[in-house]
Design a protein around this motif. Structure first.
Motif, PDB file in Angstrom:
ATOM      1  N   THR A  27       0.846  -2.676  -8.887  1.00 13.82           N
ATOM      2  CA  THR A  27       0.929  -2.052 -10.114  1.00 13.82           C
ATOM      3  C   THR A  27       2.522  -1.544 -10.391  1.00 13.82           C
ATOM      4  OG1 THR A  27       0.310   0.107  -9.423  1.00 13.82           O
ATOM      5  CG2 THR A  27      -1.559  -1.267  -9.744  1.00 13.82           C
ATOM      6  N   HIS A  28       2.629  -0.549 -11.340  1.00 14.63           N
ATOM      7  CA  HIS A  28       3.980  -0.211 -11.485  1.00 14.63           C
ATOM      8  C   HIS A  28       4.116   0.971 -10.384  1.00 14.63           C
ATOM      9  CE1 HIS A  28       3.687  -2.149 -15.250  1.00 14.63           C
ATOM     10  NE2 HIS A  28       2.793  -1.235 -15.888  1.00 14.63           N
ATOM     11  N   PRO A  29       5.308   1.246 -10.236  1.00 12.39           N
ATOM     12  CA  PRO A  29       5.640   2.280  -8.951  1.00 12.39           C
ATOM     13  C   PRO A  29       5.245   3.623  -9.216  1.00 12.39           C
ATOM     14  CG  PRO A  29       7.718   1.817 -10.158  1.00 12.39           C
ATOM     15  CD  PRO A  29       6.454   0.923 -10.639  1.00 12.39           C
ATOM     16  N   PHE A  30       4.194   3.860  -8.502  1.00 10.70           N
ATOM     17  CA  PHE A  30       3.571   5.248  -8.707  1.00 10.70           C
ATOM     18  C   PHE A  30       3.233   5.904  -7.495  1.00 10.70           C
ATOM     19  CE2 PHE A  30       1.009   2.961 -12.216  1.00 10.70           C
ATOM     20  CZ  PHE A  30       1.719   3.490 -13.154  1.00 10.70           C
ATOM     21  N   VAL A  31       3.339   5.360  -6.213  1.00  7.90           N
ATOM     22  CA  VAL A  31       2.960   5.787  -4.878  1.00  7.90           C
ATOM     23  C   VAL A  31       4.290   5.918  -4.199  1.00  7.90           C
ATOM     24  CG1 VAL A  31       1.556   5.432  -2.818  1.00  7.90           C
ATOM     25  CG2 VAL A  31       0.696   4.892  -5.105  1.00  7.90           C
ATOM     26  N   ALA A  32       4.555   7.132  -3.450  1.00 10.87           N
ATOM     27  CA  ALA A  32       5.309   7.022  -2.449  1.00 10.87           C
ATOM     28  C   ALA A  32       5.011   6.294  -1.160  1.00 10.87           C
ATOM     29  CB  ALA A  32       5.843   8.664  -1.895  1.00 10.87           C
ATOM     30  N   PRO A  33       5.904   5.588  -0.407  1.00  9.58           N
ATOM     31  CA  PRO A  33       5.671   5.136   0.776  1.00  9.58           C
ATOM     32  C   PRO A  33       5.393   6.182   1.925  1.00  9.58           C
ATOM     33  CG  PRO A  33       7.918   4.853   0.320  1.00  9.58           C
ATOM     34  CD  PRO A  33       7.365   5.514  -0.665  1.00  9.58           C
ATOM     35  N   ALA A  34       4.726   5.883   3.003  1.00  7.74           N
ATOM     36  CA  ALA A  34       4.514   7.009   3.835  1.00  7.74           C
ATOM     37  C   ALA A  34       5.693   7.674   4.484  1.00  7.74           C
ATOM     38  CB  ALA A  34       3.792   6.426   4.904  1.00  7.74           C
ATOM     39  N   GLY A  35       5.723   8.776   4.415  1.00  7.96           N
ATOM     40  CA  GLY A  35       7.212   9.521   4.727  1.00  7.96           C
ATOM     41  C   GLY A  35       8.009   9.803   3.884  1.00  7.96           C
ATOM     42  N   GLY A  36       7.970   9.085   2.687  1.00  7.30           N
ATOM     43  CA  GLY A  36       8.809   9.166   1.274  1.00  7.30           C
ATOM     44  C   GLY A  36       8.457  10.289   0.441  1.00  7.30           C
ATOM     45  N   THR A  37       9.066  10.350  -0.564  1.00 11.35           N
ATOM     46  CA  THR A  37       8.781  11.560  -1.621  1.00 11.35           C
ATOM     47  C   THR A  37       8.944  10.758  -2.982  1.00 11.35           C
ATOM     48  OG1 THR A  37      11.270  12.111  -1.761  1.00 11.35           O
ATOM     49  CG2 THR A  37       9.965  13.298  -0.026  1.00 11.35           C
ATOM     50  N   LYS A  38       9.360   9.624  -3.268  1.00  9.69           N
ATOM     51  CA  LYS A  38       9.534   9.269  -4.688  1.00  9.69           C
ATOM     52  C   LYS A  38       8.691   7.841  -4.838  1.00  9.69           C
ATOM     53  CE  LYS A  38      13.173  11.995  -5.488  1.00  9.69           C
ATOM     54  NZ  LYS A  38      12.831  13.021  -6.416  1.00  9.69           N
ATOM     55  N   ALA A  39       7.988   7.634  -6.103  1.00  7.25           N
ATOM     56  CA  ALA A  39       7.467   6.518  -5.958  1.00  7.25           C
ATOM     57  C   ALA A  39       8.219   5.260  -5.933  1.00  7.25           C
ATOM     58  CB  ALA A  39       6.886   6.690  -7.491  1.00  7.25           C
ATOM     59  N   LEU A  40       7.471   4.448  -5.309  1.00  4.43           N
ATOM     60  CA  LEU A  40       8.300   3.333  -5.047  1.00  4.43           C
ATOM     61  C   LEU A  40       7.007   2.042  -5.056  1.00  4.43           C
ATOM     62  CD1 LEU A  40      10.630   1.300  -4.298  1.00  4.43           C
ATOM     63  CD2 LEU A  40       9.710   1.516  -1.668  1.00  4.43           C
ATOM     64  N   LEU A  41       5.974   2.142  -4.462  1.00  4.41           N
ATOM     65  CA  LEU A  41       4.839   1.246  -4.380  1.00  4.41           C
ATOM     66  C   LEU A  41       3.875   1.434  -5.405  1.00  4.41           C
ATOM     67  CD1 LEU A  41       3.980   1.717  -0.522  1.00  4.41           C
ATOM     68  CD2 LEU A  41       5.468  -0.390  -1.518  1.00  4.41           C
ATOM     69  N   GLY A  42       3.148   0.637  -5.713  1.00  7.04           N
ATOM     70  CA  GLY A  42       1.886   0.644  -6.771  1.00  7.04           C
ATOM     71  C   GLY A  42       0.711   1.348  -6.117  1.00  7.04           C
ATOM     72  N   THR A  43      -0.259   1.617  -6.911  1.00  7.07           N
ATOM     73  CA  THR A  43      -1.630   1.910  -6.292  1.00  7.07           C
ATOM     74  C   THR A  43      -2.344   0.730  -5.853  1.00  7.07           C
ATOM     75  OG1 THR A  43      -2.722   1.696  -8.356  1.00  7.07           O
ATOM     76  CG2 THR A  43      -1.791   3.769  -8.173  1.00  7.07           C
ATOM     77  N   ASN A  44      -1.781  -0.475  -5.983  1.00  2.00           N
ATOM     78  CA  ASN A  44      -1.943  -1.632  -5.287  1.00  2.00           C
ATOM     79  C   ASN A  44      -3.388  -1.993  -4.724  1.00  2.00           C
ATOM     80  OD1 ASN A  44       0.739  -2.045  -5.846  1.00  2.00           O
ATOM     81  ND2 ASN A  44       1.286  -2.162  -3.944  1.00  2.00           N
ATOM     82  N   PRO A  45      -4.430  -2.409  -5.769  1.00  2.00           N
ATOM     83  CA  PRO A  45      -5.967  -2.249  -5.476  1.00  2.00           C
ATOM     84  C   PRO A  45      -6.168  -3.381  -4.589  1.00  2.00           C
ATOM     85  CG  PRO A  45      -5.604  -2.399  -7.622  1.00  2.00           C
ATOM     86  CD  PRO A  45      -4.022  -2.107  -7.112  1.00  2.00           C
ATOM     87  N   PHE A  46      -7.087  -3.308  -4.057  1.00  2.00           N
ATOM     88  CA  PHE A  46      -7.742  -4.551  -3.027  1.00  2.00           C
ATOM     89  C   PHE A  46      -9.148  -4.676  -3.163  1.00  2.00           C
ATOM     90  CE2 PHE A  46      -9.606  -6.163   1.045  1.00  2.00           C
ATOM     91  CZ  PHE A  46      -8.584  -7.235   1.213  1.00  2.00           C
ATOM     92  N   ALA A  47      -9.748  -5.671  -3.470  1.00  2.00           N
ATOM     93  CA  ALA A  47     -11.078  -5.669  -3.358  1.00  2.00           C
ATOM     94  C   ALA A  47     -11.668  -7.264  -2.607  1.00  2.00           C
ATOM     95  CB  ALA A  47     -11.407  -5.939  -4.920  1.00  2.00           C
ATOM     96  N   PHE A  48     -13.006  -6.916  -2.057  1.00  2.00           N
ATOM     97  CA  PHE A  48     -13.580  -7.905  -1.322  1.00  2.00           C
ATOM     98  C   PHE A  48     -14.965  -7.920  -1.628  1.00  2.00           C
ATOM     99  CE2 PHE A  48     -16.339  -8.780   2.392  1.00  2.00           C
ATOM    100  CZ  PHE A  48     -15.828 -10.064   2.908  1.00  2.00           C
ATOM    101  N   SER A  49     -15.623  -9.080  -1.651  1.00  2.00           N
ATOM    102  CA  SER A  49     -17.048  -9.317  -1.692  1.00  2.00           C
ATOM    103  C   SER A  49     -17.697 -10.455  -1.048  1.00  2.00           C
ATOM    104  CB  SER A  49     -17.216  -9.484  -3.603  1.00  2.00           C
ATOM    105  OG  SER A  49     -18.619  -9.633  -3.749  1.00  2.00           O
ATOM    106  N   TRP A  50     -18.737 -10.292  -0.617  1.00  2.00           N
ATOM    107  CA  TRP A  50     -19.502 -11.131   0.527  1.00  2.00           C
ATOM    108  C   TRP A  50     -20.822 -11.264  -0.267  1.00  2.00           C
ATOM    109  CZ3 TRP A  50     -18.637 -13.130   5.105  1.00  2.00           C
ATOM    110  CH2 TRP A  50     -19.709 -14.024   5.957  1.00  2.00           C
ATOM    111  N   PRO A  51     -21.330 -12.453  -0.385  1.00  2.00           N
ATOM    112  CA  PRO A  51     -22.654 -12.753  -1.371  1.00  2.00           C
ATOM    113  C   PRO A  51     -23.710 -12.728  -0.322  1.00  2.00           C
ATOM    114  CG  PRO A  51     -21.633 -14.824  -0.499  1.00  2.00           C
ATOM    115  CD  PRO A  51     -20.354 -13.598  -0.399  1.00  2.00           C
TER     116      PRO A  51
END
Length: 341
Positions: free
Chosen positions: A144-168
Motif C-alpha cells: 500500500t502507500h507508505p503508512f508504517v514505520a519499519p521496526a525501530g524507525g519513526t517515519k512511514a516507509l512501508l505499507g500496511t501490506n496485507p497478506f491472505a491465505f485460504s485452504w479449501p
C-alpha cells in the motif's frame, strides 16, 4: 452511540452501483467494486465495507483511478498470468485474470497472477476464498502507500501490506486468514476518527515519532508493524514480491491521488494458486481430509479458527441485512447525482 441504518443485501448492492455508476465508473468496475464492499459489509468487515465507496469516488474525481480502464490479460508463461490494470481497479483485473489462473494452477500444480498498475483498496480474503471455491489453496498480497514505520524507525516507509491465505475444506467454509502486517488496518484508524474515538495504545506514532492515541495525529504520523521486527520483515517481503518481482513499484513510491495530479496511487498485487489435485492426484481427497484433523485439534482446545466470526456475521447479515451508521448512509446518498437518486 451512532444511529444505524439497516439495508438488505440487495439494497446495499443497489446503493453501491448507484454511487459508482453515477460517478464515472463503467459497469464492469462498478459491479466488481460493489461486490467487494458489500461482501465486506455483509461479513462485518467495516473497514473495507461500504464506506470505502467514498474513497473510490474521491480518487476518481482526482484522476487517481480510471473507472473505464480495460484490464489486459497476458498469458505470460506456463505458470504465470499477468494483468495490466491500466490504472483501473484491481478487482476487475483479478476477475479478468482468474479463469486463466485457475486453468494454469490445475494444469501445472501452481500458478501466479501478477496484477500491475492497479488501484487497490479491498480486502484480500475475497480473492483467496474465490480461488478456494475452485478447490485451490491460495495466497495473495499487495503493498500500500507508505503508512508504517519499519521496526525501530519513526517515519512511514512501508505499507500496511496485507497478506491472505485460504485452504479449501470439503463441505465447509474454507480456512482463511487475511491481515495487515501493520498492527491494525488503516481503515480501522479512519473509522475511529469518523466516530470521534481514541485508538488503542501501540497502534501508531505521531509525526515526531512519539506514541499517540489520537486518530487524526496517527493518520498524519506512522502506524506500527505487528510483532515488531517480524511483522516489519514480512511487510518487506510483500513489497518485494508484489513490486519489483512483477515489474511494479514499491509502496513508498506511491501516494494517494491529489489535486495536483502528481501523486501515483497505483501498484501491484501478487496472487498464488496451488492445486491439491495436481500435487496429489487420486489421493487429494484423503489428504484434504487429513488436514481436517488440525482444524479439529485447534477447535478442540476451545480456540477459534480465523474467519469464524466473519462467517457467523455473514449468516446474520443474509438473514437480517447489514447495518451502517446513518451518517455514512447520508454521505453515500449525497454522492449519487440527482438524476440517479
Amino acid at each position: 452511540m451512532q444511529q444505524q441504518v439497516t439495508l438488505s443485501i440487495e439494497q446495499a448492492q443497489a446503493l453501491g452501483l448507484e454511487v459508482l455508476l453515477g460517478n464515472g465508473f463503467n459497469h464492469e468496475h462498478a459491479t466488481a467494486i460493489t461486490r467487494s464492499v458489500v461482501s465486506a459489509q455483509r461479513d462485518e468487515c467495516h473497514s473495507h465495507g461500504l464506506y470505502r465507496l467514498i474513497g473510490c469516488v474521491d480518487t476518481a474525481r482526482l484522476g487517481g483511478i480510471d473507472g473505464n480502464a480495460r484490464p489486459e490479460v497476458v498469458d505470460h508463461a506456463p505458470s504465470i498470468v499477468k494483468v495490466k490494470a491500466n490504472r483501473g481497479s484491481s478487482l476487475s483485473a483479478f476477475e479478468r485474470g482468474k479463469p486463466l489462473l485457475v486453468e494454469k494452477a490445475n494444469a501445472t500444480g501452481i500458478a501466479v497472477l501478477a496484477i500491475t498498475e492497479s488501484f487497490h483498496f479491498s480486502a484480500l480474503w475475497q480473492e483467496v476464498e474465490a480461488l478456494s471455491d475452485e478447490g485451490l489453496v491460495a495466497l495473495a498480497m499487495t503493498p500500500t502507500h507508505p503508512f508504517v514505520a519499519p521496526a525501530g524507525g519513526t517515519k512511514a516507509l512501508l505499507g500496511t501490506n496485507p497478506f491472505a491465505f485460504s485452504w479449501p475444506r470439503p463441505g465447509k467454509a474454507p480456512y482463511t486468514f487475511d491481515f495487515a502486517t501493520s498492527v491494525i488496518a488503516r481503515g480501522e484508524i479512519e473509522l475511529h476518527r469518523r466516530a470521534g474515538e481514541a485508538i488503542p495504545e501501540g497502534w501508531a506514532l505521531d509525526a515526531q515519532g512519539n506514541p499517540t492515541t489520537d486518530p487524526d495525529t496517527a493518520l498524519k504520523g506512522a502506524m506500527l508493524a505487528f510483532g515488531g521486527h517480524k511483522g516489519s520483515a514480512l511487510s518487506t517481503m510483500i513489497e518485494l514480491l508484489a513490486g519489483p518481482l512483477i515489474g511494479d513499484v514499491l509502496g513508498h513510491e506511491t501516494a494517494a491521488a491529489a489535486e495536483s495530479g502528481e501523486k501515483r496511487p497505483y501498484h501491484g498485487e501478487f496472487v498464488v494458486a496451488i492445486s491439491p489435485r495436481a500435487f496429489l492426484g487420486e489421493a487429494a481427497d484423503e489428504h484434504l481430509a487429513h488436514a481436517e484433523t488440525l482444524f479439529e485439534e485447534i477447535a478442540g482446545q476451545g480456540a477459534r479458527l480465523p474467519s469464524q466470526r466473519r462467517f457467523a456475521a455473514r449468516q446474520r447479515s443474509l438473514a437480517d441485512g447489514v447495518k451502517i451508521p446513518r451518517q455514512l448512509h447520508e454521505e453515500l446518498k449525497a454522492l449519487i447525482p440527482n438524476s440517479r437518486r
